[in-house]
Design an enzyme around this catalytic site. Sequence first.
Site, short mmCIF file in Angstrom:
data_model
loop_
_atom_site.label_atom_id
_atom_site.label_comp_id
_atom_site.label_asym_id
_atom_site.label_seq_id
_atom_site.Cartn_x
_atom_site.Cartn_y
_atom_site.Cartn_z
N SER A 88 -4.30 -0.24 5.65
CA SER A 88 -4.27 0.52 4.39
C SER A 88 -5.64 0.48 3.73
CB SER A 88 -3.25 -0.11 3.44
OG SER A 88 -3.37 0.46 2.15
N GLY A 125 9.49 0.99 12.48
CA GLY A 125 9.77 1.67 11.20
C GLY A 125 9.75 3.18 11.36
N ALA A 126 10.40 3.66 12.42
CA ALA A 126 10.29 5.09 12.77
C ALA A 126 11.34 5.97 12.11
CB ALA A 126 10.36 5.25 14.29
N ALA A 167 -3.70 -8.57 1.34
CA ALA A 167 -3.98 -9.66 2.30
C ALA A 167 -3.35 -9.33 3.65
CB ALA A 167 -3.44 -10.98 1.75
N ILE A 171 -0.45 8.18 0.56
CA ILE A 171 0.27 9.21 1.29
C ILE A 171 1.62 9.43 0.59
CG2 ILE A 171 1.16 9.89 3.56
CD1 ILE A 171 -1.92 9.32 3.52
N ASP A 188 14.43 -6.37 13.12
CA ASP A 188 13.55 -6.80 12.03
C ASP A 188 12.26 -7.31 12.68
OD1 ASP A 188 12.18 -8.17 10.06
OD2 ASP A 188 13.94 -9.26 9.32
N VAL A 189 11.15 -6.63 12.42
CA VAL A 189 9.91 -6.99 13.14
C VAL A 189 9.38 -8.38 12.75
CG1 VAL A 189 9.14 -4.62 13.59
CG2 VAL A 189 8.41 -5.77 11.48
N TYR A 203 0.10 -7.56 -0.41
CA TYR A 203 -0.01 -6.38 0.46
C TYR A 203 -1.43 -6.24 1.02
CZ TYR A 203 0.48 -1.43 1.81
OH TYR A 203 0.50 -0.24 2.50
N ASN A 262 3.88 0.26 12.57
CA ASN A 262 3.92 1.02 11.32
C ASN A 262 4.76 0.34 10.24
OD1 ASN A 262 4.10 3.67 9.61
ND2 ASN A 262 6.21 3.12 10.08
N LYS A 276 -2.66 -6.35 4.89
CA LYS A 276 -3.32 -5.20 5.53
C LYS A 276 -4.75 -5.55 5.98
CE LYS A 276 0.13 -2.34 5.32
NZ LYS A 276 0.76 -1.82 6.55
#
Length: 249
Positions: free
Chosen positions: A144, A14-15, A159, A190, A65-66, A157, A92, A161
Amino acid sequence: MNLVLEEKVALVTGAGRGIGRQIALTLAECGADVILNYHGSKEAAKETEKAVKEFGRRAFLYPCDVSDSDAVKKMIEESTKEFGKIDILVNNAGITRDNLLMRMSEEEFDAVMDINLKGTFHCIRHIARQMIRQKSGRIISISSVSGVLGNAGQANYCASKAGIIGLTKSAAREFASRGITVNAVAPGFIDTEMTAVLSKEVQEDILNRIPMKQFGRVEDIAQMVAFLASDAARYITGQVISVDGGMAM
Ligand code: NAP
């Protein structure tokens, strides 16, 4: 403090934009060549590639796609062929599909788990073999504050993280004797596109919960990642470092 990453090769998922873009730039600034994974944001990824090259480093764009295990395996094989090795993996890539638990669909739950948690699992699993062979490696995953504290409207989300934290500690234990450190960074809120979609009221509510009374910047996260990737962090593994203005203390 030795933050020099010269002759290191990093893969950042996701760079193309947001935190991932800044991580790629900071690692390049410290001397690393960078494999830039992206999924949907090709133009943004090309911009990141240009910026990495401006630091005099090599950049290699790789769409994938990771959440697709076979595609991740191919990305790691082809990147390793291109650079000869990968020293640093930064997991990321991540998404949100917020909803209250009672209204959350199975699709919303699965989509977030598949990219955030399983994507991290695929990358770690497929890169581990070559890191074990080279007897060194740094794996850094972006968790997170929500994975540490929980958050209403983000059960999927949180769960995913929190899962990254368990995955990180388990991998750290498995790889500690192989010269590979595995750590997580838990950002607070952020300033990126992910948080820009939140309403003014939600943003204000969050601000009230941050002891430092300000959102973080992408640089705050990228600098912690660079530290964990460097020799200065050689004796740190299995940790979750909060970079959150004091939210999770
Ligand atoms: P963002 O601006 O929304 O960027 C998300 C990144 O994830 C994009 O580069 C996107 O790439 C990538 N991505 C999404 N699905 C993907 C997939 N299937 N395969 C590969 N890449 C994929 O979010 P951000 O704020 O930079 O967040 C980055 C990471 O930090 C995430 O893991 C997020 O959960 C975490 N985080 C953010 C905050 C925050 O406040 N912003 C707080 C805590 C943790 P494409 O655009 O190319 O698809």
